[in-house]
Scaffold this active site. Sequence first.
Site, PDB file in Angstrom:
ATOM      1  N   ASP A 189       0.974  -0.959  -0.214  1.00 26.84           N
ATOM      2  CA  ASP A 189       0.023  -0.007   0.511  1.00 26.84           C
ATOM      3  C   ASP A 189       0.509   1.248  -0.059  1.00 26.84           C
ATOM      4  O   ASP A 189       1.855   0.647   0.423  1.00 26.84           O
ATOM      5  CB  ASP A 189      -0.641  -0.269   1.491  1.00 26.84           C
ATOM      6  CG  ASP A 189      -2.705   1.030   0.864  1.00 26.84           C
ATOM      7  OD1 ASP A 189      -3.333   0.289   1.007  1.00 26.84           O
ATOM      8  OD2 ASP A 189      -2.150   2.290   1.408  1.00 26.84           O
TER       9      ASP A 189
ATOM     10  N   THR B 270     -13.066  -4.385  -8.268  1.00 31.56           N
ATOM     11  CA  THR B 270     -14.588  -4.270  -9.042  1.00 31.56           C
ATOM     12  C   THR B 270     -14.494  -2.258 -10.333  1.00 31.56           C
ATOM     13  O   THR B 270     -14.085  -1.804  -9.889  1.00 31.56           O
ATOM     14  CB  THR B 270     -15.843  -3.189  -8.562  1.00 31.56           C
ATOM     15  OG1 THR B 270     -15.574  -4.178  -7.640  1.00 31.56           O
ATOM     16  CG2 THR B 270     -16.397  -3.579  -8.449  1.00 31.56           C
TER      17      THR B 270
ATOM     18  N   GLU C  51     -19.314  -5.680   3.919  1.00 35.80           N
ATOM     19  CA  GLU C  51     -19.327  -5.708   5.261  1.00 35.80           C
ATOM     20  C   GLU C  51     -19.951  -5.489   5.904  1.00 35.80           C
ATOM     21  O   GLU C  51     -21.245  -6.096   6.141  1.00 35.80           O
ATOM     22  CB  GLU C  51     -19.111  -3.661   4.774  1.00 35.80           C
ATOM     23  CG  GLU C  51     -18.021  -3.333   3.451  1.00 35.80           C
ATOM     24  CD  GLU C  51     -18.643  -1.668   3.732  1.00 35.80           C
ATOM     25  OE1 GLU C  51     -17.696  -1.435   4.879  1.00 35.80           O
ATOM     26  OE2 GLU C  51     -18.498  -1.227   3.075  1.00 35.80           O
TER      27      GLU C  51
ATOM     28  N   ASN D 254     -24.783  -6.379  -7.524  1.00 40.96           N
ATOM     29  CA  ASN D 254     -24.898  -5.819  -6.838  1.00 40.96           C
ATOM     30  C   ASN D 254     -26.510  -4.718  -7.355  1.00 40.96           C
ATOM     31  O   ASN D 254     -27.516  -4.237  -6.871  1.00 40.96           O
ATOM     32  CB  ASN D 254     -24.316  -4.500  -6.658  1.00 40.96           C
ATOM     33  CG  ASN D 254     -23.194  -4.809  -5.506  1.00 40.96           C
ATOM     34  OD1 ASN D 254     -23.168  -5.813  -4.504  1.00 40.96           O
ATOM     35  ND2 ASN D 254     -21.458  -4.436  -6.493  1.00 40.96           N
TER      36      ASN D 254
ATOM     37  N   CYS E  62     -51.484 -10.638 -18.081  1.00 37.24           N
ATOM     38  CA  CYS E  62     -51.380 -11.127 -16.551  1.00 37.24           C
ATOM     39  C   CYS E  62     -50.467  -9.319 -16.189  1.00 37.24           C
ATOM     40  O   CYS E  62     -50.941  -8.438 -15.794  1.00 37.24           O
ATOM     41  CB  CYS E  62     -51.149 -11.717 -15.927  1.00 37.24           C
ATOM     42  SG  CYS E  62     -52.187 -13.288 -16.112  1.00 37.24           S
TER      43      CYS E  62
ATOM     44  N   ARG F 140     -52.774 -10.722 -26.909  1.00 36.37           N
ATOM     45  CA  ARG F 140     -53.215  -9.820 -25.890  1.00 36.37           C
ATOM     46  C   ARG F 140     -51.934  -9.032 -24.886  1.00 36.37           C
ATOM     47  O   ARG F 140     -51.317 -10.122 -24.344  1.00 36.37           O
ATOM     48  CB  ARG F 140     -54.384 -10.329 -24.629  1.00 36.37           C
ATOM     49  CG  ARG F 140     -55.380 -10.732 -25.249  1.00 36.37           C
ATOM     50  CD  ARG F 140     -56.766 -11.317 -23.631  1.00 36.37           C
ATOM     51  NE  ARG F 140     -55.724 -12.227 -23.499  1.00 36.37           N
ATOM     52  CZ  ARG F 140     -56.814 -13.017 -22.549  1.00 36.37           C
ATOM     53  NH1 ARG F 140     -58.053 -12.316 -21.881  1.00 36.37           N
ATOM     54  NH2 ARG F 140     -56.387 -13.828 -22.570  1.00 36.37           N
TER      55      ARG F 140
END
Length: 437
Positions: free
Chosen positions: A30, A123, A160, A214, A268, A331
């Site tokens: 990092d 991501t 999370e 998601n 429907c 229909r």
Amino acid sequence: MKVSVFGLGYVGCVSAACLATEGHKVIGVDVNPVKVDLINAGKSPIVERDTDSMVAAAVKADRLSATLDSRKAVLESDISLVCVGTPSNHNGSQDLSYLERVSGDIGQSLKYKDGHSVVVRSTVPPGSTEQVVIPALEKASGKTAGQHFGVCVNPEFMREGNAVHDFYHPPFVVVGEVFPNTSAQAISALYHMLSAPFVYTSVRAAEMIKYVNNAWHALKVAFANEIGTLCKENGIDSHELMDIFCRDIVLNISTAYLKPGFAFGGSCLPKELRAINYQASRADLALPLLGSILPSNEAHIRRALELIVRSGKRRVGLLGLSFKAGTDDLRESPLVILAEWLIGKGYHLRIYDRGVSLAQLIGTNKEYIEREIPHIARLMMNSAKEVVASSEVIVVGNKSPEMHQALNDITDGQIVIDLARIEGFSITDDRYQGICW
């Protein structure tokens, strides 16, 4: 296996802790020295159940460490997981600058070794690995992806608060392979502890699956909340109602209706959607999700029309007219709507549907045709082959076997627009187009 994890945020930290717990030698990387120092002190840089104890145990056992030095991490590992953040820009796009920077850092290190695997866990939008990651790796290393190093996409599915559990119990392990078989062995060794099935797919499908997951979860939350709002207005216990709803695992909570295809219709779905939106409007309730379904459905019918218009051809054959195969019910059929649009635009239209043969129709559907669409009835042919023979564009509206058989007679000058995803039929050039595939 020796693993380097780039990015010690939420995904990276949980992945590093779990992999180290399972015996892998993990080096976290990092740019933030605080995160690096916390890991090396045996402390988790994120707040997540179980990660504190896992990080502490892994550091004590010398299976987890962290560094600011990306070259050291790559040279001392077999596989690198890219877990950097991809935050939103102001316009909704994703900021891929961290992804590009880390890919360049890893590429600099790959100058000195071959056989390494780079795994994108972040991501990222479809196309990012091919358009951002691989170019950055190749430019910095001077080497060729798929030849000197492997690249794949392995999205995470962690929530999370339940991330450690989700890491160990994923629904599946998705691996998007840019270059087939270059990273499969490394991924298999990395997740040796998991019993979940491995799904190997294209790199873009692997990038897209997280967004689909998601969006579906968000859609379910919004749907339940809008139903709850309407239930409250009508004095109905929304939790009791949704408990009943969820007991149907054949259609409601299932794979039913989750295959991309043509628009819905029939007697429907459209009727009940209009009714539920009318109930909401009478109560002055804003239910935008439920209110957007019918407009979305109409937009999908227009996509089919646009495909036909873009073909530049005027003679159109429509294979199928009822709202779904195996019925003569016209229909609110989206194919009837499509046919009427084509007639209105002056197209030369021919139609075939076995179930809608006028000779077989009795009762309400016979009356419906004679009253509502007599102009369409006059355009119906006696066979699918007859429609194919007289058309420049063949629009497939359902999966009846005879439709598939008729397509065997397609010639070079004809175009097929498939609204139903006919299995086993494909033309590899522009003569074949699916409505959303």
